[in-house]
Design a protein around this motif. Structure first.
Motif, PDB file in Angstrom:
ATOM      1  N   ASN A 180     -57.037  44.170  19.818  1.00  0.00           N
ATOM      2  CA  ASN A 180     -55.259  44.393  19.699  1.00  0.00           C
ATOM      3  C   ASN A 180     -54.892  43.164  20.865  1.00  0.00           C
ATOM      4  O   ASN A 180     -53.354  43.228  20.926  1.00  0.00           O
ATOM      5  CB  ASN A 180     -54.972  45.450  20.075  1.00  0.00           C
ATOM      6  N   GLN A 213     -53.924  42.835  15.665  1.00  0.00           N
ATOM      7  CA  GLN A 213     -54.660  43.910  15.270  1.00  0.00           C
ATOM      8  C   GLN A 213     -55.712  43.762  14.772  1.00  0.00           C
ATOM      9  O   GLN A 213     -56.248  42.873  14.175  1.00  0.00           O
ATOM     10  CB  GLN A 213     -53.559  44.737  14.339  1.00  0.00           C
ATOM     11  N   ARG A 238     -48.063  40.604  14.470  1.00  0.00           N
ATOM     12  CA  ARG A 238     -47.827  41.408  15.760  1.00  0.00           C
ATOM     13  C   ARG A 238     -46.589  42.320  15.354  1.00  0.00           C
ATOM     14  O   ARG A 238     -46.647  43.637  15.399  1.00  0.00           O
ATOM     15  CB  ARG A 238     -47.163  40.895  17.024  1.00  0.00           C
ATOM     16  N   GLY A 274     -48.545  44.955  12.892  1.00  0.00           N
ATOM     17  CA  GLY A 274     -49.112  45.824  13.829  1.00  0.00           C
ATOM     18  C   GLY A 274     -48.331  46.931  14.264  1.00  0.00           C
ATOM     19  O   GLY A 274     -48.690  47.918  14.582  1.00  0.00           O
TER      20      GLY A 274
END
Ligand code: NA
Ligand code: NA
Lengths: 315, 433, 218
Positions: free
Chosen positions: A44, A48, B51, B54
């Motif tokens: 991460n 991810q 991101r 995520g």
């Protein structure tokens, strides 16, 4: 350095696999006389875990050392090559298959269209099964609420009569502690022990019987193709060496943690009998067949693994 | 440009953009985009949206909308008002009694959730307007809501401690055990502070006039009912977590389901009420989540630039005694807390700090508790204080961010005192482990 | 400007005559507001199926294979769509220290700057979101193929979530463009002093308030 790369891993910085991977980068630096410098980042850090394939493919990361099961949603062949549940009794069997049984070639057939190249395959070792209830036989799995993430592990536990629960890794600890789940497909014995899981999941299985995740060491294909032959050879041999380093480092830690756990009267370390392991493998094989039907590549993986195991009298 | 200059420019850029009044959600995101583009080129821009993906698919964040929905329903029905009226009666002649009760409520909330955001919004929607209505001092009321609402990451279950345990490979059980005492100390300190302030100046937390108190609840039954409904809901959530019925995240959904049932039983349910509650939930979550999205993107870029190596070499290059190194780490955490949210700070610093802590021979469990207290401070500290932003999103009009931050200063001071106590006296956290 | 349009907590009867979710600056904002009202029910659905999973697993010992992934998808969708929703209502939090200190002329400059920055952010994010979605919706050979979760149930949620993120960013880009247009082409405010810092929080966009476009019913 001539080449400066960033590779992301699938472990946190505290896990032993992370140290092994850092040692891999160090040895490449030494062997290449400083021409290659690889920075190893924990899970991460940049993207991810399930997005690193895209990132390596786009050149955002230059490479990754990860469990391909994360990409099962892109192609189920990742799940089959990355963790063929029940297939391997020992990590060395798996490494033999990848290096000398055609596994790495198949993996590259899968991953090169993404613009990614597999340098070499590693493995962590058989994961331990953490459980609050004793699982001595396959029948004991009946009705067991077991956490199962992506990949084929869910269906195989279902076929074995368990009640799999799809729960994220960060919920495993509290879920097991409070009894939301009875058992979990999580990680290797020593790490489970470090995190304190055995203080309430008192019936771990060692050696495990269900899961042996691959460590795929891969990088952007464009960069790889442009490397001189000597550097390619260095990368490949460092990766093969790392594969064994990983297996034996983790095994040493596991053995230490297992003997401590055996000495603890509260914890019962279960070693499943060979005939029960065979029974579980037969159930798993039915699921491999289902996955073999999914596309051309999963069919090839199935054929190749089955013929490898049959040749060695392991089926 | 070297990484040190880049880091300074990054921090400077964030502050400059903040001051112009650009929404926070876009400040950190814009800086992340600019650095991705400038450092790696347009090909790397998808890193930022990766991101975002995520962040929004993070399972533990599912609890946030559930808590906000719970709050919105409690507030739109009469449940919240009844509860606070009853609390006021029960507070009797104790000045600041309702504020103290709110801290205790926050403590129970902390035991049923693992993140902040949902909790602060819940207290901000419920407790803050009620305390203001009862004539409580604005600053005391705001401070109690933000400081109390942040306790969720100190008390088990805490996602901060779980993430710490995973990153540092430490026993989560030990971390949970070690965090309990400091969490109680924090709560007690907040209570003592409020008590001292209100005893010295009772107008800060006015007591209910005697005759009003007698008139407000004719019977004990009514009082019990007002307290009973929220108590049953709290029992439902706590029971489902500690009884192993539901995961921490599912328990939040159970709680909002319980509130919905209570609203129906009280005969207050309507489609309009539901629509308004849901709309508020969506808007509030949009506000909360988009603040985090920018910070998450920034951390990804900074790590890719080699920011972690930079921080690590900076610390290891120091030639000072071990305790001083820990102080430096605390200072870095507090500094980062000025403009990043905790997930970003954890991702950035823990992989660097924990190995150093182990190397120095300190207990990583103790450091985990220190980290959690640091995060308490970072939730409140300006200019990037998530707790303040969350509260601002739901606070009644007329309460500005400046009001909020001013109110938080004494509570930040309390947190720093507790942090110092833990630093000098590790047994405060480790005695139970 | 609508920061205080959030249903005033504690006084539901006072706020209920105004729907807090109606956008405030442009017709597009109002459309987004309406869409948000519908999308908000996803949260209720997420709650309901979470409770269903608990009942099935704890009560009937038969956990579902689909609830956790669906809940994450629903909540991620509501998070992503919360971006345009908060932009429509001007609910994104901002620091107003400088804003409150300066006169209307300089505020106008700040408004222009912020609107440009917001637009640049949304546009660049939309580009990145488009690349991300394209990768998630096409196989490496360029054929249409949705990225799936790789679990036993294997829904195409990763691709769908990325699509929703792209959608949210694209809508925000249009909103930001429209705001930019409004700010630039609204009559400039006369030079004036600070408009009383006491009311600092009441309006966040003092300058655009001067235009008819912004006098939407509250
Ligand atoms: Na908590
Ligand atoms: Na802060």
């Amino acid at each position: 350095a001539e080449y400066e790369w960033t590779f992301q891993t699938s472990e946190t910085a505290g896990e032993p696999q992370f140290e092994v991977k850092k040692a891999w980068a160090d040895s490449i630096k030494t062997m290449s006389d400083g021409r290659i410098a690889i920075e190893i980042l924990p899970v991460n850090a940049v993207v991810q875990a399930n997005q690193t394939l895209d990132a390596v493919s786009a050149g955002i990361l230059q490479g990754h050392l990860t469990d391909p099961s994360y990409f099962s949603g892109q192609n189920p062949a990742f799940g089959m090559l990355g963790n063929l549940v029940g297939a391997w009794g020992d990590p060395l069997e798996y490494l033999e298959y990848m290096q000398h049984g055609g596994g790495e070639e198949l993996y590259n057939e899968l991953v090169e269209p993404y613009g990614v190249h597999l340098i070499g395959a590693g493995a962590t070792g058989l994961e331990s099964f953490v459980s609050k209830k004793p699982v001595r036989t396959v029948d004991d799995l009946k009705g067991l609420k077991v956490r199962a993430p992506e990949g084929m592990v869910y269906n195989i536990f279902q076929k074995a009569g368990a009640a799999p629960v799809n729960l994220p890794g960060s919920e495993v600890y509290t879920g097991l502690e409070k009894g939301v789940i009875d058992a979990a497909d999580y990680t290797v014995f020593a790490t489970n022990d470090d995190q304190g899981l055995h203080s309430f999941a008192k019936y771990p299985s060692y050696p495990g019987f269900h899961s042996l995740p691959m460590v795929a060491v891969s990088m952007n294909k464009g960069i790889w193709d442009g490397l001189p032959a000597d550097l390619k050879a260095i990368m490949e041999s460092a990766t093969d060496a790392m594969a064994y380093d990983m297996v034996f480092t983790l095994k040493a830690r596991d053995i230490k943690a297992v003997s401590a756990a055996r000495a603890n009267p509260d914890i019962e370390v279960i070693d499943m009998a060979p005939e029960e392991r065979a029974k579980f493998r037969r159930i798993a094989q039915q699921e491999w067949k289902v996955w073999a039907e999914k596309n051309e590549l999963t069919g090839k993986v199935y054929e190749s693994v089955v013929s490898f195991l049959t040749d060695r009298n392991l089926m | 440009m070297d990484i040190a200059t880049a880091t300074m420019l990054l921090v400077g850029g964030i502050f400059a953009l903040l001051v112009t009044g650009l929404p926070l959600a876009f400040v950190t995101g814009l800086v992340a985009l600019a650095y991705t583009f400038g450092w790696f080129g347009p090909m790397a821009l998808p890193l930022v949206t990766s991101r975002v993906y995520g962040f929004v698919t993070e399972y533990s964040l599912v609890a946030v909308p559930m808590f906000v929905l719970m709050a919105s329903l409690l507030d739109r029905s009469g449940i919240a008002k009844d509860l606070f009226n009853a609390m006021r009666v029960m507070a009797g002649r104790l000045p600041g009694g309702v504020a103290i009760q709110t801290i205790v409520v926050a403590f129970f909330l902390a035991a049923m959730s693992g993140i902040i955001g949902g909790e602060i919004v819940l207290l901000g929607i419920l407790a803050l307007p009620q305390m203001l209505r009862l004539g409580y001092d604005k600053h005391i009321a705001i401070g109690v809501v933000c400081a109390g609402g942040s306790l969720g990451t100190m008390m088990p279950p805490s996602i901060v401690l779980i993430i710490y345990g995973l990153i540092a490979n430490q026993s989560i059980a030990d971390l949970f055990t070690a965090a309990i005492t400091p969490a109680i100390v924090l709560m007690a300190s907040y209570i003592i502070y409020v008590l001292i302030r209100c005893l010295r100046n009772p107008s800060l937390g006015p007591v209910m006039p005697e005759e009003e108190r007698r008139a407000s609840f004719q019977s004990k039954r009514e009082l019990l009912k007002a307290i009973g409904v929220p108590a049953v809901i709290a029992g439902l959530v706590l029971g489902s977590i500690y009884g192993g019925v539901a995961s921490v995240t599912e328990a939040a959904a159970m709680g909002s389901f319980g509130v919905l049932v209570a609203v129906m039983l009280r005969g207050e349910f309507s489609i309009t009420l539901m629509q308004r509650a849901l709309s508020q939930t969506m808007n509030t979550c949009g506000m909360i989540i988009w603040i985090g999205i920018g910070a998450a993107a920034l951390v990804g870029v900074y790590n890719l630039m080699g920011g972690n190596r930079f921080v690590s070499s900076m610390i290891l290059g120091l030639d000072i005694p071990p305790l001083a190194i820990i102080m430096v780490m605390m200072a870095i955490l507090l500094l980062l807390g000025l403009f990043l949210d905790w997930i970003g700070i954890a991702m950035l610093t823990l992989p660097i700090f924990v190995p150093i802590i182990v190397q120095l021979g300190y207990d990583p469990v103790w450091f985990g508790v220190l980290f959690a207290v640091n995060m308490q401070v970072s939730f409140l500290s300006p200019p990037f204080g998530p707790a303040a932003f969350y509260l601002k999103g739901v606070a009644p009009e007329g309460i500005s961010l400046k009001d909020i931050f001013v109110s938080l200063l004494p509570f930040i001071a309390i947190q720093l005192c507790v942090l110092a106590m833990l630093l000098l006296w590790p047994q405060l956290s480790l005695w139970l482990v | 400007m609508a920061e205080h349009d959030v249903a005033s907590p504690g006084l539901p009867e006072a706020s209920d005559d105004h729907d807090p979710n109606l956008g405030t600056r442009t017709p597009l904002d109002r459309l987004v507001g309406k869409g948000t009202r519908a999308a908000a029910w996803l949260v209720l659905l997420a709650m309901a199926i979470s409770v269903f999973e608990v009942v099935m697993r704890y009560g009937l010992d038969s956990p579902t294979s689909w609830v956790h992934e669906t809940v994450i998808f629903l909540v991620a969708t509501s998070f992503a769509l919360g971006g345009p929703a908060a932009l429509a209502n001007n609910r994104h939090i901002r620091v107003r220290v400088l804003y409150d200190l300066v006169g209307t002329r300089f505020r106008y400059v700040l408004d222009c700057f912020n609107d440009v920055m917001t637009f640049v952010f949304c546009l660049a994010m939309s580009y990145a979101g488009w690349v991300m979605f394209w990768r998630a919706s096409h196989s490496p050979l360029g054929e249409w193929q949705l990225e799936r979760s790789g679990t036993s149930w294997n829904p195409p949620f990763p691709a769908l979530t990325k699509g929703v993120i792209l959608f949210a960013l694209a809508v925000m880009t249009l909103q930001a463009l429209w705001h930019l247009y409004q700010t630039f082409f609204s009559p400039r405010p006369p030079e004036g002093g600070s408009e009383g810092s006491g009311a600092s929080d009441a309006t966040s966009d003092a300058a655009p308030d001067a235009t008819a476009d912004h006098k939407e019913p509250r």
